[in-house]
Design a protein around this motif. Structure first.
Motif, PDB file in Angstrom:
ATOM      1  N   LEU A 135       0.576  -1.040   0.042  1.00  0.00           N
ATOM      2  CA  LEU A 135       0.069  -0.224  -0.214  1.00  0.00           C
ATOM      3  C   LEU A 135       1.151   1.321  -0.202  1.00  0.00           C
ATOM      4  O   LEU A 135       0.394   2.407  -1.078  1.00  0.00           O
ATOM      5  CB  LEU A 135      -0.895  -0.184   1.395  1.00  0.00           C
ATOM      6  CG  LEU A 135      -1.869   1.313   1.324  1.00  0.00           C
ATOM      7  CD1 LEU A 135      -2.611   1.161   0.415  1.00  0.00           C
ATOM      8  CD2 LEU A 135      -2.599   1.328   2.814  1.00  0.00           C
ATOM      9  N   LEU A 136       1.964   1.103   0.716  1.00  0.00           N
ATOM     10  CA  LEU A 136       2.781   3.087   0.679  1.00  0.00           C
ATOM     11  C   LEU A 136       3.531   3.388  -0.753  1.00  0.00           C
ATOM     12  O   LEU A 136       3.867   3.702  -0.651  1.00  0.00           O
ATOM     13  CB  LEU A 136       3.810   2.348   1.929  1.00  0.00           C
ATOM     14  CG  LEU A 136       4.188   3.438   3.100  1.00  0.00           C
ATOM     15  CD1 LEU A 136       3.074   4.073   3.116  1.00  0.00           C
ATOM     16  CD2 LEU A 136       5.306   3.284   3.967  1.00  0.00           C
ATOM     17  N   VAL A 137       4.054   1.717  -1.234  1.00  0.00           N
ATOM     18  CA  VAL A 137       4.801   1.798  -2.200  1.00  0.00           C
ATOM     19  C   VAL A 137       3.867   1.966  -3.664  1.00  0.00           C
ATOM     20  O   VAL A 137       4.142   2.607  -4.293  1.00  0.00           O
ATOM     21  CB  VAL A 137       5.436  -0.237  -2.738  1.00  0.00           C
ATOM     22  CG1 VAL A 137       6.417   0.331  -3.929  1.00  0.00           C
ATOM     23  CG2 VAL A 137       6.550  -0.177  -1.475  1.00  0.00           C
ATOM     24  N   GLY A 138       1.974   1.404  -2.929  1.00  0.00           N
ATOM     25  CA  GLY A 138       1.704   2.453  -4.022  1.00  0.00           C
ATOM     26  C   GLY A 138       1.322   3.457  -3.945  1.00  0.00           C
ATOM     27  O   GLY A 138       1.031   3.604  -5.486  1.00  0.00           O
ATOM     28  N   ALA A 139       1.951   4.329  -2.816  1.00  0.00           N
ATOM     29  CA  ALA A 139       1.638   5.324  -3.134  1.00  0.00           C
ATOM     30  C   ALA A 139       2.307   6.043  -3.284  1.00  0.00           C
ATOM     31  O   ALA A 139       2.202   7.038  -4.019  1.00  0.00           O
ATOM     32  CB  ALA A 139       1.208   5.851  -1.081  1.00  0.00           C
ATOM     33  N   LEU A 140       3.952   5.614  -3.459  1.00  0.00           N
ATOM     34  CA  LEU A 140       5.117   6.349  -3.844  1.00  0.00           C
ATOM     35  C   LEU A 140       4.522   6.181  -5.442  1.00  0.00           C
ATOM     36  O   LEU A 140       5.228   7.260  -6.248  1.00  0.00           O
ATOM     37  CB  LEU A 140       6.150   5.630  -3.415  1.00  0.00           C
ATOM     38  CG  LEU A 140       7.579   5.794  -4.483  1.00  0.00           C
ATOM     39  CD1 LEU A 140       8.241   7.130  -4.043  1.00  0.00           C
ATOM     40  CD2 LEU A 140       8.429   4.718  -3.485  1.00  0.00           C
TER      41      LEU A 140
END
Length: 399
Positions: A135-140
């Motif tokens: 989820l965090l890397v998706g935001a990035l």
């Protein structure tokens, strides 16, 4: 419910703070036109952030800052300083050396944001580490794609963009102070100059790192140069508004990676970290090998292959960090993550600068095919990790 709120808040704060990294991409065309920046200056304007990030992560890793400091305060301080460095660009000559220093400082501060956000999310992991970090890397990933859309839809004055990016970072600094950690936090150890040595000595961690390094050889070079490849391809075909269509296509190719990151996280938690990383790198490596050769193929074929590349090139990214979180000693998770990031981004910096040189000398097919070396090496590393006993620690025994 509490978990959803805090993980969402961390994700939003990370995206807001990382806008500083991508703001340069959005305004660079305006800066080049207004200040007549050359190719070298333009390259340094963006790559100096990456160089700063490498320096920052190395310093954080060797000093153990990611494990010794409260992650929320570390994140907040980093975002405040980075926002200040970014907005100071308005007060100095854009074509001078001071800008390079400010961009370098911004990158150094990113070391207190990107890996620290992953560490905070990891405290909420309860068998779903892959999904949360995904989820965090998706935001990035979405943040990386947005500048390509902004360059078409929001032709704002570059000064407003820089102010907005700094304001976003300061908002993130405030918001992260309201984050509650999930409880799975390692103790804050004293400074241990041997911590890095212990991390490197961990064979399973080393191979997870090798996999990540192969992934990074491909990722940022692909993100950085696909737009130019598509622009020249559209231009050679006589497509009207080639720059417009190249920007929109590039936004779609990079942006769809956010979905790939989320799905990769979900599937890795269910089917195993090494299974997903090996599969994703196999697909992205094939795309790297053939995309340049498809420049003369029907446009739908070229775009579909590029979209598949966009999904697969990032689908595995979060899982390398998840491997570190699950394999490292709890006291050294933050240090291990920052060390992995430091080496990975240095490798990315090399491939970013190498691709255009090879493209000019031998063509896009060779330059993109060169990136396939990374996934090949990464697959070999993750296959070896899969065979190790420590692989049982991954995804609750799912290798």
């Amino acid at each position: 419910m509490k978990k959803v709120f805090d993980v969402s808040l961390i994700t939003v704060c990370q995206l807001l703070a990382l806008s500083l990294w991508f703001s340069a991409t959005a305004v660079l065309p305006q800066l080049r036109a207004e200040f007549h920046l050359g190719a070298v200056q333009s390259s340094l304007f963006t790559s100096s952030v990456v160089m700063g990030f490498i320096l920052g992560t190395l310093a954080s890793a060797f000093l153990g800052l990611a494990d010794r400091l409260d992650p929320r305060r570390f994140f907040a301080l980093s975002a405040l300083v980075a926002g200040g460095a970014n907005i100071l660009i308005l007060a100095v000559p854009v074509d001078g050396i001071a800008v390079m220093f400010l961009r370098l400082l911004t990158g150094i501060c990113m070391a207190g944001i990107y890996p620290i956000g992953m560490k905070m999310v990891a405290t909420w992991a309860r068998g779903d580490t892959g999904f949360l970090v995904g989820l965090l890397v998706g935001a990035l990933t979405l943040g990386s794609a947005l500048p390509h859309l902004f360059s078409v839809a929001l032709p704002l004055d570059w000064r407003l963009v820089m102010v907005a990016a700094s304001g976003s970072a300061w908002l993130a600094a405030l918001g992260v102070l309201f984050v509650k950690l999930g409880g799975a936090v390692g103790r804050s150890p004293r400074f241990d100059p041997g911590a890095v040595r212990h991390i490197i000595a961990n064979k399973a961690l080393r191979h997870a790192g090798y996999g990540y390094f192969g992934h990074m050889w491909e990722l940022y070079a692909m993100w950085g140069w696909t737009g130019l490849f598509l622009f020249r391809t559209y231009q050679a075909r006589g497509v009207d508004d080639a720059s417009l269509w190249a920007a929109l296509t590039t936004f779609a190719i990079i942006g769809i990676g956010a979905l790939g990151s989320l799905l990769g996280g979900i599937w890795a938690d269910c089917w195993g970290r090494t299974t997903i990383t090996i599969s994703a790198m196999s697909i992205s490596g094939l795309c790297a090998l053939f995309t340049g050769a498809l420049a003369a193929a029907p446009l739908p074929v070229l775009v579909i292959v590029c979209l598949i590349w966009g999904i697969s090139v990032i689908a595995d990214s979060a899982q390398f960090s998840s491997c570190v979180i699950e394999l490292a000693e709890p006291d050294h998770v933050g240090t291990a993550l920052t060390l992995q990031n430091a080496v990975g981004f240095f490798i990315a910096l090399v491939s970013i600068h190498l691709v255009p040189v090879v493209a000019d000398a031998f063509g896009w097919w060779v330059s993109f095919a060169m990136l396939a070396v990374g996934p090949v090496m990464g697959v070999m590393a993750m296959a070896r990790l899969r065979a190790m006993p420590d692989a049982r620690k991954l995804a609750r025994g799912r290798r």
